[in-house]
Structure formats: C-alpha cells, structure tokens
Design an enzyme around this catalytic site. Structure first.
Site: not given
Ligand code: NAP
Ligand code: GDD
Length: 372
Positions: A127, A129, A151, A155
């Site tokens: 990520t 992050e 987190y 990671k």
């Molecule tokens: P998400 O919607 O939160 O999905 C997370 C998945 O992980 C869900 O299927 C959840 O299952 C499963 N999970 C959580 N804890 C588990 C456990 N203990 N055992 C088995 N499964 C478990 O996340 P996403 O946005 O699709 O992201 C996918 C991956 O990419 C994550 O690793 C995230 O950290 C990473 N990532 C995401 C982003 C982004 O912007 N979306 C960016 C960079 C990296 P349940 O449905 O049962 O909760």
């Molecule tokens: N969630 C949330 N809720 N974030 C907020 C809010 C709020 O009400 N207001 C402001 N923010 C700001 C957070 O402080 C952060 O700086 C930004 O919005 C994005 O927050 P999120 O959407 O929660 O995502 P994230 O960037 O912290 O994390 C997501 O992206 C990562 C990749 O950079 C997640 O998907 C992570 O799993 C992933 O790794």
C-alpha cells in the site's frame, strides 16, 4: 485451466478480481470467514458459477490457511485479506498486526509447506500508506518508506517478508504498492464512499449533515476495477518485481466532496478554517425538490475523525507499471470515478427508500387485514 486463490475475496478488490479472473478463464477459489450475518453481498452474483469456489479460513489461523492452499494447489495467490481501515488500526493494533503482517507470512509458509514454492506465484496487497509521512513527492518504487499508523507498520512487515522469500527461496512473490482505489463497492467508512453516500442521502432528504475529519488530506484516487487488472499483470510479468500503481493525480478530501455534491445536484462553498471549516449549500439543480437546502451547512468538521498521525500527501508515479506492464493509469478519470460512485449511491438510496415504503405499506395492509 489456471487456478487462483484469493484471500479477502469478499472485499472490494476481491470481488472485482474474481470477476476479472473468471473472465480470463481461471478457476477462482476464495477464502471466507464464518460470520453470523451475511457479508457476501459483493460476490453473491458469482456464487454457483462452476469456476467459483469458496473455502472457510482465517488469516489468523495457520492451519486453515495451509489446509486451503494444500487442497486448492493454486497457480497464483492474491493475498488481499487485511484489516484494511487505517483509523481502526489505532484501536486494534495487535489484531491488525496479526492479520496484515503475520498473515502474509502464513501465506508464504503455507506455499512452502505444501511444496508449491517453485510453482505458485504470489501477489501481496501492499500500500501507499507505507510512504506515510512522505519523504518525497511523487512516490515511486525507490521512495523511502515512513509508515505512519499501526496499519502501515504491519503492511511494512508484509512488504519485506515478501521480498525476503523472493530472495531466500527464489519464490515468485511480488508487492503491488497500490494507491487508494475506490468504487461503487468501496466500504462505507472510507472517506470517498462516506461522502458519496452522504451526498445522495442529503439530496434525497435522508440525512442532514456530513461530518468529516481532515479535509485537506491529499490522495491519489483511482478506480478499483482498473487496479485489479494490474494485480494480474504483475503476476504475468517475466520476473518477480514490485510495482507502484497510481493515477499520478492528486486531490484533497475537500475537492472530492465538492465534486460528489455537484453530481448530487448541490453546489458547495467553503467557509472557515481547520475544525471550523464548513461546506454550505450555495445552489441546487432543482429548487422544487431541494431548494430548502440553499444556505444550509451540509458539511462540518468533527475532530472524531482526526487520526493520531495522518498521511496527508500521497501522489504516485506509475511510470514503471506503464513501461513494463503496459498499464494505462488514465483509464478512469477522477471526475468519472466520483460521478459513477454518486450515481450508484443516488440509485441505491432511492431504491432503499422504495423498498422501505413497500415494507411499510405491507405492514399497514397486514394490520388492516387488506392482505393476509
Ligand atoms: P476490504 O474491502 O476492506 O476487504 C478486506 C478483505 O479482507 C475482506 O474480504 C475481509 O473479509 C478480509 N479479511 C479481513 N480480515 C480477515 C481475516 N482475519 N481472515 C480472512 N479474511 C479477512 O479491502 P480492499 O479495499 O478490497 O483492499 C484489499 C487489500 O488491498 C487489503 O489488503 C488492503 O489493505 C489493500 N489495499 C487497499 C487499497 C485501497 O485503496 N482499497 C490500497 C492499497 C492497499 P470480511 O468480508 O469477512 O471482513
Ligand atoms: N475514513 C475517513 N473518514 N477518512 C477521512 C475522514 C472521514 O470522515 N475525513 C477525512 N478523512 C481523511 C483521512 O484522514 C485520510 O487522510 C483520508 O481522508 C483517506 O482516508 P480513508 O478513505 O479512510 O483511506 P486511507 O487513505 O486512510 O486508507 C485507504 O487507502 C490505503 C492506500 O493508501 C485504505 O483502503 C487502506 O487499506 C489503503 O492501504
């Protein structure tokens, strides 16, 4: 037929990746957790497909992981499972470490224990992050990491253990360093989806105000459907390498909010600063339906959503993925992304309302004996 095993298959990315891989002719297997309520909304349409199979397991449970890997004998593993919410990781740091750090080790070791280390390719969901308190802008594969939440620290272990197994055991395992990617299926507490749902509810009279944290935070937001293709491309590359996946464009939370409310037919103007900043409705597209909103404060800041340490300047440089994988970071623009999320949520709120009205009418008819 190639076999793929996806952890986190019920999540946003897992559901899109499943569709993508089935489309490519894969047999798709996924690991799901047992839950007392139904959580399979995003993959419900795939259940019953002859090339789609689910297995119970948990990233915290080594035996279940070894068992599924041994049974499926996958050609490719996509390790997407994680406690993926940054703010939640401050409340549950140990759990986050167990799943997001040690969980990666469990996958790698399961592959070795099952004797698949020279055959099975592994994608790790790393990520942006990791860049955390950023040391340079934009960020690429050589930018130093400075994780800035439990987190991100978890990671970081995942990232390095993948590199270690690649070097120590010559395994084909890779990190995709993905920047934020969103969609109609995004979890409802991530900022983009929280905003698009609120904009739709406010426009339809179902919510009064939206409370947010840091409005000035900058993100490089892409479309999840485009990003899962890249996960696959990374594993098809001729050698195992790590890649940054991003759009190369950044926007503030405030800008996302403005665009989302615009697509919901509400024009915002901002007043005040910091915790006193407010988003006020300046105009509406339809005065009959929502003229009463003009002049009202629709967005406010609540320090409840501030983080102890917040990552505020993410901007990715996807040049390597463009050059070596032929990936197009401009497939879906920021505006298109916001629009498709708002359109989805406008329809969702309207249909939730319609369903609620039917339930209400039915209850009334049953009570009056009109239907039995
Ligand atoms: P998400 O919607 O939160 O999905 C997370 C998945 O992980 C869900 O299927 C959840 O299952 C499963 N999970 C959580 N804890 C588990 C456990 N203990 N055992 C088995 N499964 C478990 O996340 P996403 O946005 O699709 O992201 C996918 C991956 O990419 C994550 O690793 C995230 O950290 C990473 N990532 C995401 C982003 C982004 O912007 N979306 C960016 C960079 C990296 P349940 O449905 O049962 O909760
Ligand atoms: N969630 C949330 N809720 N974030 C907020 C809010 C709020 O009400 N207001 C402001 N923010 C700001 C957070 O402080 C952060 O700086 C930004 O919005 C994005 O927050 P999120 O959407 O929660 O995502 P994230 O960037 O912290 O994390 C997501 O992206 C990562 C990749 O950079 C997640 O998907 C992570 O799993 C992933 O790794």
């Amino acid at each position: 037929m190639k076999k793929a095993l996806i952890t986190g298959i019920t999540g946003q990315d897992g559901s899109y990746l499943s569709e993508f891989l089935i489309g490519k002719g894969y047999e798709v297997h996924g690991i799901i957790r047992r839950s007392s309520v139904d959580f399979r909304e995003r993959i419900a349409h795939l259940e019953g497909h002859r090339h789609f199979h689910l297995h119970y397991g948990d990233m915290g449970d080594t035996l279940s992981i070894i068992q599924v890997v041994g049974k499926v004998q996958p050609d490719e593993i996509y390790n997407l499972a994680a406690q993926s919410h940054v703010q939640v990781s401050f409340d549950s740091p140990e759990y986050t470490a167990n799943v997001d750090a040690t969980g990666v080790l469990r996958i790698l070791e399961a592959v070795r224990q099952c004797g698949l280390e020279q055959h099975c390719r592994i994608y790790q969901a790393s990520t942006s992050e990791l860049y955390g308190r950023v040391e340079e802008v934009p960020q690429n594969e050589d930018t130093p990491f400075h994780p800035y939440s439990p987190y991100a620290v978890a990671k970081l272990y995942g990232y390095w253990i993948v590199k270690e197994y690649r070097e120590a055991y010559h395994m084909f395992c890779c990190n995709g360093i993905l920047f934020n990617h969103e969609s109609e299926r995004r979890g409802e507490t991530f900022v983009t989806r929280k905003i698009t749902l609120a904009a739709a509810r406010i426009r339809q009279g179902r919510q009064e105000k939206l409370y947010l944290g840091n409005l000035s935070s900058l993100r490089d937001w892409g479309y999840a459907k485009d990003y899962v293709e890249c996960m696959w491309l990374i594993l098809q590359h001729d050698k195992p390498e790590d890649f940054v996946i991003a759009t190369g464009q950044q926007h503030t939370v405030r800008e996302f909010c403005e665009r989302a409310f615009h697509y919901a037919g509400l024009k915002l103007r901002w007043e005040g600063e910091g915790a006193d900043e407010k988003g006020i409705c300046e105009a509406v597209d339809d005065t009959t339906a929502c003229g009463h909103l003009v002049g009202k404060t629709l967005v406010e800041v609540s320090p409840d959503f501030y983080r102890p340490t917040d990552v505020v300047n993410l901007l990715g440089d996807p040049a390597k993925a463009q050059r070596l994988l032929g990936w197009n970071p401009e497939k879906t623009s920021f505006d298109q992304l916001v629009k498709l999320m708002v359109e989805n949520d406008m329809a969702k709120i309207a249909s939730d309302d319609a369903a609620a009205r039917v339930r209400c009418n039915l209850a009334e008819y049953l009570e009056k004996g009109i239907v039995k």
